[in-house]
Design an enzyme around this catalytic site. Structure first.
Site, short mmCIF file in Angstrom:
data_model
loop_
_atom_site.label_atom_id
_atom_site.label_comp_id
_atom_site.label_asym_id
_atom_site.label_seq_id
_atom_site.Cartn_x
_atom_site.Cartn_y
_atom_site.Cartn_z
N ASN A 172 75.97 -13.06 -66.31
CA ASN A 172 76.10 -11.60 -66.35
C ASN A 172 75.17 -11.11 -67.45
O ASN A 172 75.49 -11.24 -68.64
CB ASN A 172 77.55 -11.19 -66.62
CG ASN A 172 77.78 -9.69 -66.50
OD1 ASN A 172 76.83 -8.92 -66.35
ND2 ASN A 172 79.02 -9.27 -66.57
N ARG A 217 76.30 -11.60 -61.26
CA ARG A 217 76.88 -10.29 -61.00
C ARG A 217 75.73 -9.30 -60.84
O ARG A 217 74.87 -9.16 -61.71
CB ARG A 217 77.76 -9.85 -62.16
CG ARG A 217 78.38 -8.46 -61.96
CD ARG A 217 78.97 -7.92 -63.23
NE ARG A 217 79.54 -6.60 -63.01
CZ ARG A 217 79.64 -5.67 -63.94
NH1 ARG A 217 79.18 -5.91 -65.16
NH2 ARG A 217 80.19 -4.51 -63.68
N HIS A 260 83.14 -2.14 -59.60
CA HIS A 260 84.13 -3.08 -60.13
C HIS A 260 84.82 -3.87 -59.00
O HIS A 260 85.94 -4.34 -59.14
CB HIS A 260 85.20 -2.35 -60.96
CG HIS A 260 84.67 -1.73 -62.21
ND1 HIS A 260 84.93 -0.44 -62.57
CD2 HIS A 260 83.85 -2.22 -63.18
CE1 HIS A 260 84.33 -0.14 -63.70
NE2 HIS A 260 83.65 -1.21 -64.09
N ARG A 277 80.27 7.24 -70.69
CA ARG A 277 79.96 7.97 -69.47
C ARG A 277 81.02 9.03 -69.20
O ARG A 277 82.20 8.79 -69.45
CB ARG A 277 79.85 7.00 -68.29
CG ARG A 277 78.57 6.16 -68.30
CD ARG A 277 78.60 5.06 -67.26
NE ARG A 277 79.09 3.80 -67.81
CZ ARG A 277 79.38 2.73 -67.08
NH1 ARG A 277 79.24 2.76 -65.77
NH2 ARG A 277 79.81 1.63 -67.66
N GLU A 312 86.38 -11.77 -63.25
CA GLU A 312 85.24 -11.54 -62.38
C GLU A 312 84.35 -12.78 -62.29
O GLU A 312 83.77 -13.06 -61.23
CB GLU A 312 84.43 -10.35 -62.89
CG GLU A 312 85.17 -9.04 -62.81
CD GLU A 312 84.61 -7.96 -63.72
OE1 GLU A 312 84.06 -6.97 -63.20
OE2 GLU A 312 84.72 -8.12 -64.95
#
Length: 398
Positions: A9, A93, A181, A241, A379
């Site tokens: 990642n 990812r 996600h 964000r 993940e």
């Protein structure tokens, strides 16, 4: 020595990685977890085994590790020396799969070219996700790589959830609601089937609350709606964000305030969210510890928006049976969970303060109509599973 799969990642100045050993029956066992940080400034590599023991902790002068390719070389050198051989595959990812990719894919140069088209849709993530893929393609072309997409899990949404109210030509051009996600939600969906199979068959909201935050509605384990849309800016407020915005704000900034498109992009990705509201930090831990009223405002806003979107997602499912907290904030911030639960009493979510403080699996009271749970996400394991599956399919087709 077992064969292994490497999960990568990559960020702008870091590469996080995990190594999984392949056991009998295709079981995966995590054998290393590490990262190389400070690329180009203060590069250092640290990795730990499953017992938490440090197996490498090394630093270099900035010029020696000044970009992602150099950092990846350091990781590969370490794996060669520590494990004895390279992994049989690398799982990556990749945040945005666009309209083309609805499942993991074995990487080729053509696939990378297609994924580069989605850089404007995920400018913080996509270029960094693709950089190590391109390096391996150039330097180790025989090493199989698999791209796993954060958007893929949501691709089964009904069309009414997938659309914006725009002319058909824009939808055909790929302007639609993707959701993100997905690797986390896919993992949680699987864990629910194992830990609470009856709930897994029902209507569940999963709140992935981290620096990036979103929520997903699951019906019988499948995603039917998500708070994020075309990009990772939509939905909940996040660390930096803003979450959901009136599109007119963008037009106003561009037209009336003469802010450039690049400046707007930087504002929305780097200076908004909890950081923008508080003026202090994008880290929930800092805000929880601060007496500043602006910190309280940011956290109150965060919980308020989670509650608002809970109503929206429950409406999409025509009811709600369970609410799952996951990711860094969801798993580790009882105060945030309590603030959210207090706003969901009307839905029948009754929190057990004791269970919540201990971060138990079930944090709701026995008579709570909506079951509240805390389930850690993984993940990386999801990516490793997809990578192994792709390798097996490739071998079977050969």
């Amino acid at each position: 020595m077992s064969e292994t799969i490497l999960v990568v990642n990559a960020g702008s100045s870091s590469i996080k990685f995990q190594l999984f050993a392949i056991r009998k029956g295709s079981d995966l066992e995590r054998s290393l977890k590490g990262q190389i940080e400070g690329i180009g400034t203060h590069p250092y590599l640290i990795a730990k085994n499953p017992k938490g023991e440090v197996v490498i902790d090394e630093t270099w002068p900035a010029p020696e590790v000044d970009d992602v390719p150099a950092a990846l070389d350091k990781v590969i050198d370490f794996l060669r020396s520590h494990v004895g051989k390279l992994p049989i595959g690398i799982g990556h990812r990749v945040v945005h799969g666009g309209p083309r990719f609805s499942e993991p894919v074995i990487v080729s140069a053509a696939v990378v070219d297609q994924l580069l088209e989605y850089v404007p849709l995920a400018p913080l993530h996509q270029p960094n996700n693709l950089r190590p893929i391109r390096v391996v393609l150039e330097r180790q072309p025989h090493l199989m790589q698999v791209a796993c997409f954060d958007t893929a899990f949501h691709r089964g949404h009904p069309e009414v959830a997938d659309r914006y109210a725009l002319p058909e030509a824009y939808y055909a051009a790929g302007i639609r609601r993707y959701g993100f996600h997905g690797l986390s939600y896919e993992y949680i969906s699987g864990r629910l089937r194992e830990q609470a199979p009856e709930l897994a068959k029902g209507r569940v909201i999963v709140a992935h609350l981290g620096s990036g935050a979103s929520m997903c509605a699951l019906v019988n384990g499948k995603s039917v709606e998500s708070t994020m849309g075309f990009t990772a800016l939509d939905g909940l407020p996040m660390g930096t964000r803003p979450g959901q915005l009136d599109a007119g704000i963008v037009l106003y900034l561009l037209g009336e305030k003469k802010v450039s498109a690049k400046e707007v992009e930087h504002l929305f990705y780097h200076d908004c969210g909890l950081k923008g509201l508080s003026g202090l930090s994008n880290d929930v831990r800092d805000l929880l510890a601060s007496p500043d009223p602006r910190a309280k405002l940011a956290l109150d806003y965060f919980a308020y928006r989670i509650a608002l979107f809970t109503g929206q997602l429950a409406a999409a499912m025509e009811g709600l049976d369970a609410f799952v907290f996951t990711a860094g904030i969801g798993e580790n911030a009882p105060a945030i969970r309590a603030a959210v639960a207090s706003k969901l009493n009307w839905l029948g979510f009754k929190l057990s303060s004791k269970a919540n403080e201990k971060s138990d699996l079930v944090i709701s009271r026995k008579r709570s109509r909506v079951v509240g749970l805390v389930i850690p996400t993984d993940e990386e394991l999801m990516i490793a599973r997809h990578t192994l599956g792709a390798l097996h399919e490739h071998a079977a087709a050969a």
